[in-house]
Design an enzyme around this catalytic site. Sequence first.
Site, short mmCIF file in Angstrom:
data_model
loop_
_atom_site.label_atom_id
_atom_site.label_comp_id
_atom_site.label_asym_id
_atom_site.label_seq_id
_atom_site.Cartn_x
_atom_site.Cartn_y
_atom_site.Cartn_z
N LYS A 267 13.22 20.82 -64.83
CA LYS A 267 12.68 21.94 -65.61
C LYS A 267 13.60 22.46 -66.68
O LYS A 267 13.17 23.07 -67.63
CB LYS A 267 12.21 23.07 -64.69
CG LYS A 267 13.31 23.69 -63.83
CD LYS A 267 12.77 24.91 -63.09
CE LYS A 267 12.94 24.84 -61.59
NZ LYS A 267 14.30 24.62 -61.08
N LYS B 133 15.09 12.14 -63.45
CA LYS B 133 14.21 13.10 -62.78
C LYS B 133 13.51 14.00 -63.79
O LYS B 133 14.10 14.37 -64.79
CB LYS B 133 15.10 13.94 -61.85
CG LYS B 133 14.39 15.01 -61.08
CD LYS B 133 15.39 15.88 -60.33
CE LYS B 133 15.99 16.95 -61.21
NZ LYS B 133 16.68 18.02 -60.47
N LYS C 58 26.06 18.05 -64.18
CA LYS C 58 25.91 19.27 -64.98
C LYS C 58 27.22 19.70 -65.61
O LYS C 58 27.24 20.18 -66.74
CB LYS C 58 25.33 20.40 -64.11
CG LYS C 58 23.87 20.15 -63.78
CD LYS C 58 23.25 21.27 -62.99
CE LYS C 58 21.80 20.91 -62.68
NZ LYS C 58 21.17 21.84 -61.75
P1 TYM Z 1 14.95 23.32 -57.96
O1 TYM Z 1 14.61 24.67 -58.45
O2 TYM Z 1 15.60 22.38 -58.91
O3 TYM Z 1 13.64 22.61 -57.44
C1 TYM Z 1 12.76 23.23 -56.51
C2 TYM Z 1 12.20 22.17 -55.59
O4 TYM Z 1 11.51 21.19 -56.34
C3 TYM Z 1 12.04 19.89 -56.03
N1 TYM Z 1 12.02 19.08 -57.25
C4 TYM Z 1 11.45 17.88 -57.36
N2 TYM Z 1 10.79 17.13 -56.46
C5 TYM Z 1 10.33 15.93 -56.90
N3 TYM Z 1 10.49 15.48 -58.17
C6 TYM Z 1 11.15 16.20 -59.08
N4 TYM Z 1 11.28 15.76 -60.34
C7 TYM Z 1 11.66 17.47 -58.69
N5 TYM Z 1 12.36 18.44 -59.34
C8 TYM Z 1 12.56 19.41 -58.44
C9 TYM Z 1 13.46 20.15 -55.57
O5 TYM Z 1 13.93 19.09 -54.77
C10 TYM Z 1 13.30 21.45 -54.82
O6 TYM Z 1 12.85 21.20 -53.50
N6 TYM Z 1 19.08 23.87 -55.20
C11 TYM Z 1 17.63 24.00 -55.22
C12 TYM Z 1 17.15 25.40 -54.93
C13 TYM Z 1 17.66 25.97 -53.66
C14 TYM Z 1 17.20 25.66 -52.37
C15 TYM Z 1 17.97 26.50 -51.50
C16 TYM Z 1 16.25 24.79 -51.87
C17 TYM Z 1 18.64 26.91 -53.55
N7 TYM Z 1 18.82 27.24 -52.24
C18 TYM Z 1 17.79 26.44 -50.11
C19 TYM Z 1 16.06 24.73 -50.48
C20 TYM Z 1 16.83 25.55 -49.63
C21 TYM Z 1 17.12 23.61 -56.58
O7 TYM Z 1 17.86 23.59 -57.54
O8 TYM Z 1 15.79 23.41 -56.62
#
Ligand code: TYM
Length: 332
Positions: free
Chosen positions: A200, A197, A112
């Site tokens: 979003k 990946k 990023k």
């Molecule tokens: P985020 O918002 O990018 O994604 C939310 C969840 O969706 C999963 N995910 C995916 N799984 C499979 N294939 C994909 N293409 C895909 N894109 C997203 C992510 O692995 C995630 O589980 N850093 C985290 C948010 C966060 C968090 C936390 C998660 C902040 N604090 C504490 C767990 C615990 C994030 O950016 O998720």
Amino acid sequence: MTRIFSGVKPTGHLTLGNYLGAMRRWAETDQHRADALFCVVDLHALTVDRDPARVRRLSRQAATLLLAVGLDPERCTLFAQSHVDEHTRLAYLMECTASDGEMRRMIQYKEKAAREQARGGSVRLSLLTYPALMAADVLAYGTDEVPVGEDQAQHMELARDLAVRFNQRYGMTFVVPRATLPAVAARVMDLQEPTSKMGKSHVRTAGIVYLLDEPEAVRKKVSRAVTDAGRDVVYDRAERPGVANLLDVLAACTGGDPEALAGDYASYGALKKDTAEAVVELLRPVRERHAELAADPGYVDAVLRSGAERARGMARPRVDAAYQAVGLMPAG
Ligand code: TYM
């Protein structure tokens, strides 16, 4: 009882990747078998420049979607990160536990930061320190399990390291959490670029299925998915990433096994058609429920308010204990 915590970042409309990698399990199993907290991690959306009105809109939409996929406020705690100060209080102690070098090794930071620099923008410091806040999110609640997609595995390893290091330095304070990944679709790939990946916040949206896409849009995106040279349907993630991705999605939607499913198809066209219909059917109830809930924002607000109150009560004692463990004076 097992404690579960997970979250989703409101940086774009939620996708099929978010659902298959994480949210679906939260609703179908996690909230039923554990004491579970699910969070719209809105502070994490501020690591790059964003329009405030959009942050607000996407945060509300994410909360509404979490309810729409089936999270039940009677069974789990659903809240917004910025409503519970303990996250940022603890994040600072995590920054004091982590080293600069380990933060810079995070793949998501490297990718990023490079993207921001290529656009000529400056990189916010919070993009680098993001994993410290994420560790705080998890550790504040004494979390045992963190159901996430594969892309979060490295951040979770860091959270574990920080918990262990803190406990060694200051005495037993944090549970050491572990990430749990889904058996299939732990990394749903972009339909147009099957080696990246499905994310979003990506700018090109033709390869991203959003949870609120109309059925026709889903069919169009899946039918135009990039497949691989060759004709026979085989499951090979390295050599045939496009086809493997469709098989993963189909398997996740129907509960099958991607390798076994490959044998059922003689052409890419038939695989795409079935995958599209499976996704449309999977998302139909989510879209319908979202429309009902979006018509009642007062309800969503009330859920978030009582969720935050409950979450605060759970996090406070552990964060206070951590503050005292490092030598800060008790406030009261
Ligand atoms: P985020 O918002 O990018 O994604 C939310 C969840 O969706 C999963 N995910 C995916 N799984 C499979 N294939 C994909 N293409 C895909 N894109 C997203 C992510 O692995 C995630 O589980 N850093 C985290 C948010 C966060 C968090 C936390 C998660 C902040 N604090 C504490 C767990 C615990 C994030 O950016 O998720």
